[in-house]
Design an enzyme around this catalytic site. Structure first.
Site, PDB file in Angstrom:
ATOM      1  N   HIS A 104      -7.728  -5.511  -1.433  1.00  0.00           N
ATOM      2  CA  HIS A 104      -6.547  -4.750  -1.013  1.00  0.00           C
ATOM      3  C   HIS A 104      -5.812  -5.428   0.153  1.00  0.00           C
ATOM      4  O   HIS A 104      -4.582  -5.482   0.175  1.00  0.00           O
ATOM      5  CB  HIS A 104      -7.007  -3.351  -0.597  1.00  0.00           C
ATOM      6  CG  HIS A 104      -5.898  -2.380  -0.399  1.00  0.00           C
ATOM      7  ND1 HIS A 104      -5.103  -1.935  -1.418  1.00  0.00           N
ATOM      8  CD2 HIS A 104      -5.446  -1.764   0.723  1.00  0.00           C
ATOM      9  CE1 HIS A 104      -4.214  -1.080  -0.945  1.00  0.00           C
ATOM     10  NE2 HIS A 104      -4.396  -0.962   0.354  1.00  0.00           N
ATOM     11  N   ASP A 111      -9.237  -5.213  -5.952  1.00  0.00           N
ATOM     12  CA  ASP A 111      -8.893  -4.136  -5.021  1.00  0.00           C
ATOM     13  C   ASP A 111      -9.730  -2.889  -5.327  1.00  0.00           C
ATOM     14  O   ASP A 111      -9.669  -2.355  -6.433  1.00  0.00           O
ATOM     15  CB  ASP A 111      -7.395  -3.823  -5.180  1.00  0.00           C
ATOM     16  CG  ASP A 111      -6.852  -2.959  -4.071  1.00  0.00           C
ATOM     17  OD1 ASP A 111      -7.662  -2.349  -3.356  1.00  0.00           O
ATOM     18  OD2 ASP A 111      -5.614  -2.895  -3.915  1.00  0.00           O
ATOM     19  N   CYS A 136       0.850  -1.202   0.000  1.00  0.00           N
ATOM     20  CA  CYS A 136       0.000   0.000   0.000  1.00  0.00           C
ATOM     21  C   CYS A 136       0.892   1.260   0.000  1.00  0.00           C
ATOM     22  O   CYS A 136       1.778   1.366  -0.847  1.00  0.00           O
ATOM     23  CB  CYS A 136      -0.951  -0.055   1.186  1.00  0.00           C
ATOM     24  SG  CYS A 136      -2.170   1.276   1.186  1.00  0.00           S
TER      25      CYS A 136
END
Lengths: 358, 185
Positions: A332, A302, A145
């Site tokens: 995600h 995601d 991320c």
């Protein structure tokens, strides 16, 4: 409410009792997460570099250490959620010398921290310590991320510091298609002013980040997750899994104000990294500078960092020929912490790193 | 028929799980056990046809609700409304914070105490000091490692002595050189 078939009243009472116990447990306690043994070897401000205790004999260990970097606004314990469902545990079992850079929880005094501080002050010092402790001049870096974004910036600004390979998990790097990125719509200039948020709070509050993330799928996040919990309430193992994930999800942390502002202005609105105009403390962050091997892991489902945010970056990495995209099913977080991650994501990621750990 | 189907499916699942168990690593086994538990829990609750139908109806309703809500929350008008609500709220919060900050600073100054900003400045300075100390520590470590790589002083002197005694031109002064080297050590 689920009720089993063919059971007598006693069995029904047992089941209801189990359900009640589990309900009390998940609503009143926090699940133990991030339990793999580790030792803090370096600290700076709130950041800590941990070294996980190896579980295989020294002769079976990989010679190149692996550094894990997670996002700034969530706790890194997701990488080591619980025994049996932990990426850290999996990698330790495969013989990696594993390090984790944990950003900690920023306080009001950290509101002026920029992305440059994290990329040029914290990561290089942590890397220096990692090299000193491991005795290796090379290392692999795995970012997830915003951690992947920071890792990319580090790799482009400090390409000659021994970085052998870079693994990017759901990296938000390309913002050229804002209509496909829900968070980009939410933070459009017309509707949202980050300066006002920072003037009011200093840092970006954890509650607002959590709200923003949950509003990307409001019914699923605010209602669906709890309905799912009721469905599995009579199953202690499934409840344990739900409880661990819920503990992590509900434990968000604030994002340092200036870093957040930079993220919105330079990335969401300016797309400066992809355009080649991003300056970090006067240094140009150019993807062409990255020399390490790159594995770009994309989660196909995601909704926070949709595939379009990282699937075109390999074209910009002209400084390395060792680059690959890995598309895996999952969301995600589920891509690395879901029940299918141990079969679908970890072995593929590990196999790629293993080739670059010799 | 439905009961027979559920029973046969469970039987297949169990047999399949048992045959594969020996081939899987530990982590995989845990995940597999969990999945089986989830599946069992699901199939148990699917035992009653009525409950199953109710659940399917609920899930279908949830899906429709989720899609409809998402359509609303991702629309421009919704973002505009959210912005319109957020702007005055944030502004009011900022003004309140600034006003209380100014008030408290004056009050704390009267009490000879540091203000919030001053405490934050001290914290930032500490971080800078920490960075400097970290750099110094790393430099010392580097020097120590460099020293470890070089031969020790005594060893260096002995080596020098050996060189001196080996070379014919310096043999005469060898003893002096050795003694001066050891004296310097």
């Amino acid at each position: 409410m689920p009720v089993s078939e063919g059971a007598g009243p006693a069995s029904l009472v047992d089941r209801l009792s189990t359900m009640a116990k589990n309900l009390v447990k998940v609503t009143t306690t926090k699940a133990p997460i991030g339990q793999s043994p580790k030792k803090a070897i370096w600290t700076l401000n709130k950041a800590t570099l941990y070294r996980y205790t190896p579980v295989v004999p020294p002769e079976q260990r990989k010679p190149v250490p692996l550094l894990l970097v997670f996002a700034l606004m969530n706790k890194s314990s997701i990488l080591d959620l619980r025994p049996g469902n932990s990426f850290v545990e999996y990698m330790l079992g495969k013989g990696y010398d594993l390090y984790l850079l944990d950003w900690g929880v920023p306080g009001p005094e950290d509101k002026d921290n920029t992305l440059g501080d994290y990329v040029l002050e914290y990561i290089p010092r942590a890397v220096r310590k990692l090299k000193a402790v491991s005795g290796s001049d090379q290392f692999n870096l795995l970012g997830w991320c915003i951690g992947a974004m920071l890792s990319t910036l580090y790799a482009s600004l400090r390409p000659n510091e021994g970085l052998k390979s870079l693994i990017l998990l759901t990296a938000p790097l390309d913002f050229s298609k804002p209509e496909e990125i829900s968070l980009a719509r939410m933070t459009e200039e017309k509707y949202f002013n980050p300066d006002l948020v920072l003037r009011a709070f200093g840092n970006m509050p954890a509650g607002l980040i959590d709200y923003g993330a949950k509003m990307l799928k409001p019914v699923e996040n605010f209602v669906g997750g709890y309905l799912k919990m009721f469905d599995i309430l009579d199953n202690p193992k499934a409840v344990e899994s739900w409880h661990a994930m819920n503990t992590w999800v509900s434990d968000a942390i604030p994002l340092p104000g200036q870093a957040y502002r930079q993220f919105i202005m330079d990335f969401y609105r300016g797309n400066r990294l992809m355009n080649g105009t991003l300056m970090i403390r006067g240094e140009k962050a150019d993807l062409k500078n990255i020399k390490a091997g790159v594995l770009d892991v994309i989660a196909m489902d995601d909704h926070i960092t949709p595939p379009c945010q990282s699937e075109n970056i390999l074209e910009k990495l002209t400084g390395t020929s060792d680059k690959e995209i890995l598309k895996v099913p999952g969301g995600h977080i589920g891509v690395m912490a879901g029940s299918a991650a141990a079969k679908q994501t970890w072995p593929k990621v590990e196999a790629w790193i293993a080739k670059r750990s010799v | 028929v439905a009961g027979a189907l559920i029973f046969s499916r469970r039987l297949i699942d169990r047999t399949d799980g048992r045959t594969r168990q020996h081939e899987r690593p530990f982590v995989d086994l845990r995940a597999a056990a969990e999945e089986r538990a989830m599946a069992e829990s699901k199939s148990k609750s699917e035992g009653f046809g009525v409950l199953q139908t109710m659940r399917q109806m609920r899930d279908a309703g949830m899906d429709a609700w989720a899609k409809a809500t998402l359509r609303v929350t991702s629309s421009r008008p919704y973002q505009r409304v959210q912005g319109l609500v957020a702007r005055p709220t944030l502004l009011a919060t900022a003004l309140y914070r600034e006003a209380t900050g100014t008030l408290m600073s004056g009050f704390l100054a009267q009490l000879n105490m540091p203000s919030r900003d001053e405490v934050l400045q001290v914290a930032k300075r500490l971080t800078r000091i920490e960075m400097t100390l970290d750099d110094l520590g790393a430099a010392l470590d580097e020097m120590r490692r460099g020293d470890e790589k070089k031969p020790a002083r005594g060893q260096r002197a002995a080596a020098r002595e050996r060189e001196v005694t080996r070379e014919p031109t310096t043999t005469e002064n060898g003893a002096n050189a050795a003694s001066s080297a050891s004296a310097s050590d």
